[in-house]
Design a protein around this motif. Sequence first.
Motif, PDB file in Angstrom:
ATOM      1  N   MET A  22       0.836  -1.194   0.000  1.00 34.76           N
ATOM      2  CA  MET A  22       0.000   0.000   0.000  1.00 34.76           C
ATOM      3  C   MET A  22       0.873   1.246   0.000  1.00 34.76           C
ATOM      4  SD  MET A  22      -3.109   0.996   0.010  1.00 34.76           S
ATOM      5  CE  MET A  22      -4.074   2.448   0.298  1.00 34.76           C
ATOM      6  N   ARG A  23       0.627   2.153  -0.938  1.00 36.96           N
ATOM      7  CA  ARG A  23       1.400   3.389  -1.029  1.00 36.96           C
ATOM      8  C   ARG A  23       0.464   4.577  -0.788  1.00 36.96           C
ATOM      9  NH1 ARG A  23       4.115   0.617  -5.734  1.00 36.96           N
ATOM     10  NH2 ARG A  23       2.823   1.836  -7.160  1.00 36.96           N
ATOM     11  N   ARG A  24       0.783   5.335   0.243  1.00 36.28           N
ATOM     12  CA  ARG A  24      -0.034   6.496   0.597  1.00 36.28           C
ATOM     13  C   ARG A  24       0.780   7.770   0.435  1.00 36.28           C
ATOM     14  NH1 ARG A  24      -1.633   2.618   4.659  1.00 36.28           N
ATOM     15  NH2 ARG A  24      -3.904   2.306   4.601  1.00 36.28           N
ATOM     16  N   VAL A  25       0.183   8.783  -0.171  1.00 35.99           N
ATOM     17  CA  VAL A  25       0.812  10.096  -0.246  1.00 35.99           C
ATOM     18  C   VAL A  25       0.073  11.024   0.715  1.00 35.99           C
ATOM     19  CG1 VAL A  25      -0.617  10.725  -2.253  1.00 35.99           C
ATOM     20  CG2 VAL A  25       1.437  12.018  -1.752  1.00 35.99           C
ATOM     21  N   VAL A  26       0.845  11.806   1.477  1.00 38.89           N
ATOM     22  CA  VAL A  26       0.273  12.797   2.385  1.00 38.89           C
ATOM     23  C   VAL A  26       0.484  14.158   1.740  1.00 38.89           C
ATOM     24  CG1 VAL A  26       0.302  13.725   4.730  1.00 38.89           C
ATOM     25  CG2 VAL A  26       0.825  11.300   4.339  1.00 38.89           C
ATOM     26  N   PHE A  27      -0.612  14.831   1.399  1.00 42.04           N
ATOM     27  CA  PHE A  27      -0.508  16.009   0.532  1.00 42.04           C
ATOM     28  C   PHE A  27      -1.479  17.104   0.936  1.00 42.04           C
ATOM     29  CE2 PHE A  27      -2.335  17.794  -3.594  1.00 42.04           C
ATOM     30  CZ  PHE A  27      -1.422  18.837  -3.652  1.00 42.04           C
ATOM     31  N   ASN A  28      -0.950  18.312   0.990  1.00 47.09           N
ATOM     32  CA  ASN A  28      -1.775  19.512   1.062  1.00 47.09           C
ATOM     33  C   ASN A  28      -0.962  20.650   0.473  1.00 47.09           C
ATOM     34  OD1 ASN A  28      -3.293  21.858   1.891  1.00 47.09           O
ATOM     35  ND2 ASN A  28      -4.309  20.559   3.396  1.00 47.09           N
ATOM     36  N   GLN A  29      -1.597  21.482  -0.342  1.00 46.78           N
ATOM     37  CA  GLN A  29      -0.887  22.599  -0.959  1.00 46.78           C
ATOM     38  C   GLN A  29      -0.581  23.710   0.043  1.00 46.78           C
ATOM     39  OE1 GLN A  29      -3.777  21.609  -4.526  1.00 46.78           O
ATOM     40  NE2 GLN A  29      -3.047  23.690  -4.714  1.00 46.78           N
ATOM     41  N   LYS A  30      -1.237  23.660   1.194  1.00 47.09           N
ATOM     42  CA  LYS A  30      -1.005  24.654   2.242  1.00 47.09           C
ATOM     43  C   LYS A  30       0.102  24.156   3.170  1.00 47.09           C
ATOM     44  CE  LYS A  30      -3.602  27.222   5.795  1.00 47.09           C
ATOM     45  NZ  LYS A  30      -2.843  26.832   6.993  1.00 47.09           N
TER      46      LYS A  30
END
Length: 259
Positions: free
Chosen positions: A1-9
Amino acid sequence: MRRVVFNQKGGVGKSTITCNLAAIAAAQGKRTLVVDLDPQGNSTQYLLGAGVDVLDATLADFFDQTLNFKLNPRGTKDFVVATPFERLHVMPSHPQLEELQSKLESRYKIYKLRDALEELAKDFDCVFIDTPPALNFFTRSALIAADACLIPFDCDEFSRKALYSLLANVEEIKADHNRALEVEGIVVNQFQPRASLPQKVVQELIDEGLPVLQPYLSASIRIKESHEQAKPMIHLDPKHKLSQEFVALHDTLARKYGT
């Protein structure tokens, strides 16, 4: 399982959430990899501490290698570094990533991270990818390489407005490059239950049908001590309320996907 943690802020806790969930996965017996694509290198510093000063290879070296033909290139495993924590590894960041970005984009190296993680698929049970606070080459590479996206949210109106744009960007990446990509959920961070605004904003997201995950992560000075000592909460203070919230959040995700 590959998870990306992302927010432009920026400042919403991407690195904190990435490293703490990864540390729990490793502590529970999973072979775990953190990929630090943010040139600031917060996840790298968090997991390696003083070890960042003696790194032999980083993701900057990995991406630079994709731009230059070499007779004997380094293998993907050469860019993976063991942390002090059992079963937890990291592909470390480097400030030079910022300089490489335009070259990588112009040469269309957007799938290189996905290919590298495919090579490592047999070596790791789960992968957590930390990203810069911008929708740039590295973030797009991460979204293309990932199965799921976690979105940190820090309970203010600016974050809420940015959230809708972020969700649209993820859907565009999904449509154009990665049909399997799913928004796994919104992680409410730095939550203050006694303040009315955070409760109001989060409830409105729920009422809109957005995938807000439980539990919410509490605000705590202990997390700053965790950063300073380069020890994720599960290793610094496993009985702390925030540590237990991270464990519960990890277990919620694990039950959802069986990972």
